[in-house]
Write an enzyme that holds these catalytic residues in place. Structure first.
Site, PDB file in Angstrom:
ATOM      1  N   MET A   1       0.842  -1.207   0.000  1.00 54.16           N
ATOM      2  CA  MET A   1       0.000   0.000   0.000  1.00 54.16           C
ATOM      3  C   MET A   1       0.874   1.253   0.000  1.00 54.16           C
ATOM      4  SD  MET A   1      -3.447  -0.882   2.013  1.00 54.16           S
ATOM      5  CE  MET A   1      -2.852  -0.628   3.677  1.00 54.16           C
TER       6      MET A   1
ATOM      7  N   HIS B   1       8.973   1.191   3.426  1.00 61.10           N
ATOM      8  CA  HIS B   1      10.053   1.242   4.417  1.00 61.10           C
ATOM      9  C   HIS B   1      10.948   0.021   4.205  1.00 61.10           C
ATOM     10  CE1 HIS B   1       7.634  -1.786   6.387  1.00 61.10           C
ATOM     11  NE2 HIS B   1       6.616  -0.936   6.511  1.00 61.10           N
TER      12      HIS B   1
ATOM     13  N   HIS C   1       9.299  -3.385   3.447  1.00 63.99           N
ATOM     14  CA  HIS C   1       8.890  -3.581   2.049  1.00 63.99           C
ATOM     15  C   HIS C   1      10.115  -3.839   1.168  1.00 63.99           C
ATOM     16  CE1 HIS C   1       5.539  -0.752   3.459  1.00 63.99           C
ATOM     17  NE2 HIS C   1       4.871  -1.803   3.053  1.00 63.99           N
TER      18      HIS C   1
ATOM     19  N   GLN D   1     -10.410  -2.579   1.848  1.00 58.80           N
ATOM     20  CA  GLN D   1      -9.961  -3.269   3.060  1.00 58.80           C
ATOM     21  C   GLN D   1      -9.979  -2.358   4.285  1.00 58.80           C
ATOM     22  OE1 GLN D   1      -6.028  -4.112   1.184  1.00 58.80           O
ATOM     23  NE2 GLN D   1      -5.200  -3.750   3.214  1.00 58.80           N
TER      24      GLN D   1
ATOM     25  N   LYS E   1       5.110 -10.123   9.178  1.00 53.20           N
ATOM     26  CA  LYS E   1       4.566  -9.144  10.131  1.00 53.20           C
ATOM     27  C   LYS E   1       3.045  -9.195  10.138  1.00 53.20           C
ATOM     28  CE  LYS E   1       3.379  -4.787  11.081  1.00 53.20           C
ATOM     29  NZ  LYS E   1       2.506  -3.954  10.289  1.00 53.20           N
TER      30      LYS E   1
ATOM     31  N   GLN F   1      -2.761 -12.281   7.635  1.00 54.37           N
ATOM     32  CA  GLN F   1      -2.931 -11.989   6.206  1.00 54.37           C
ATOM     33  C   GLN F   1      -2.164 -13.009   5.352  1.00 54.37           C
ATOM     34  OE1 GLN F   1      -2.765  -7.908   4.368  1.00 54.37           O
ATOM     35  NE2 GLN F   1      -0.664  -8.504   3.967  1.00 54.37           N
TER      36      GLN F   1
ATOM     37  N   VAL G   1      10.902  -7.293   9.376  1.00 56.39           N
ATOM     38  CA  VAL G   1      12.043  -6.397   9.557  1.00 56.39           C
ATOM     39  C   VAL G   1      11.705  -5.419  10.685  1.00 56.39           C
ATOM     40  CG1 VAL G   1      13.466  -4.620   8.463  1.00 56.39           C
ATOM     41  CG2 VAL G   1      12.726  -6.628   7.154  1.00 56.39           C
TER      42      VAL G   1
ATOM     43  N   ARG H   1       2.314   2.600   9.483  1.00 57.31           N
ATOM     44  CA  ARG H   1       1.522   3.297  10.496  1.00 57.31           C
ATOM     45  C   ARG H   1       2.355   3.758  11.690  1.00 57.31           C
ATOM     46  NH1 ARG H   1      -2.759  -0.526   8.649  1.00 57.31           N
ATOM     47  NH2 ARG H   1      -4.484   0.745   7.891  1.00 57.31           N
TER      48      ARG H   1
END
Ligand code: AMP
Length: 289
Positions: free
Chosen positions: A32, A36, A39, A63, A151, A155, A178, A189
């Site tokens: 999304m 960081h 990703h 979502q 993380k 999901q 990470v 977030r």
């Protein structure tokens, strides 16, 4: 350094087709944005595995529930494209919502038995939104491999199951979480946290380490481990509001009472505007993994 951008389904399909014609395998890293180092580790892992890496950057409206942070979710497209380029992405797929949902999807993909618990309990409809958009991305990009982060453990578990159940011809790869140097799991977030909240946020990871230590010392009661985590959070993150702390079977996500085999410990804590999640595998035979 920046990364080529594709904004339409037709264009990304044409680029993938050209790469396949050149003999390259294809990986997809759905995100999304607000990228960081977590990703970037997925993109690097994708590049090690496949010749052509597509990073999708799409803040998926379906979502987010009413009152959640869809409108204010951090967006940083220029920095994201630099991150994509430096970590080895070939193209960023950045569709507008209308490209994905006009006409709106009347079809919903869902894995109900894994989606009602943990984050699904406090975010009704969230995983239906995730599954549906990821199924669309799988069909649009048709990758050989799709990479997700541990993380977001629930999901990843749901999407692996969805890919298998629906016979998507691809491999779902789950990569390690990470963390910042103090242990906080990296998250887009985390930007919502004030300085004081950021200092308290480390308590999530600490509480997971505590669970691992207690299991390693022979504690077998999931209830007592969860209680010790609760007390740790109350002490170290007094502004945090615990959404859940659960100890579950790593595959079925069903609650476990007795920690006599590898389990997954997961928690969600609200801290100011942020809802933080983290998790860890706890194997009493191999503590602190
Ligand atoms: P998001 O942009 O939050 O939807 O995340 C996109 C992907 O990156 C998901 O597969 C996440 O699990 C993964 N991800 C997010 N944070 C981390 C992290 N700290 N370490 C590893 N993967 C992550």
């Amino acid at each position: 350094m920046t990364c080529p951008v594709s904004e339409t389904i037709a264009d990304i399909r044409a680029r993938v087709a050209r790469s396949r014609a050149d003999g390259l395998s294809v990986a997809l890293v759905p995100t999304m944005g607000a990228l960081h180092a977590g990703h970037e580790s997925l993109i690097r892992a994708a590049r090690e595995r496949c010749g052509f890496v597509v990073v999708s950057i799409f803040v998926n409206p379906t979502q987010f529930g009413p009152g959640e942070d869809y409108a204010s979710y951090p967006r940083s497209p220029e920095a994201d494209l630099e991150a994509c380029a430096r970590s080895g992405a070939a193209v960023a797929f950045m569709p507008q919502p209308a490209e994905m949902y006009d006409p709106p999807s009347l079809t919903v993909v869902s894995v109900p038995s894994l989606s009602g618990t943990l984050c699904g309990a406090s975010r009704p409809g969230h995983f239906e939104g995730v599954c549906t958009v990821v199924a669309k991305l799988f069909n649009i990009v048709q990758p050989d491999q799709a990479l997700f982060g541990a993380k977001d453990y629930q999901q990843a578990t749901i999407l692996r199951r969805m890919a298998g159940d629906l016979n998507f011809p691809l491999e779902v790869v789950v990569c390690p979480t990470v963390r910042e140097t103090d242990g906080l799991a990296m998250s887009s977030r985390n930007r919502y946290l004030s300085g004081g909240q950021r200092a308290q946020a480390v308590a999530l990871h600490e509480s997971l380490l505590l669970a691992g230590r207690l299991a390693g010392q022979g504690e077998r009661s999931a209830g007592r481990i969860a209680q010790a985590m609760r007390e740790h959070l109350a002490r170290r993150a007094p502004d945090g509001r615990i959404d859940y702390i659960q100890i579950v079977d790593p595959d079925s996500l069903a609650d476990v009472d007795t920690v006599d085999r590898p389990v997954q410990v997961l928690l969600a804590v609200r801290l100011g505007r942020a809802r933080l999640i983290d998790n860890m595998r706890v194997d009493a035979a191999r503590p602190d993994r």
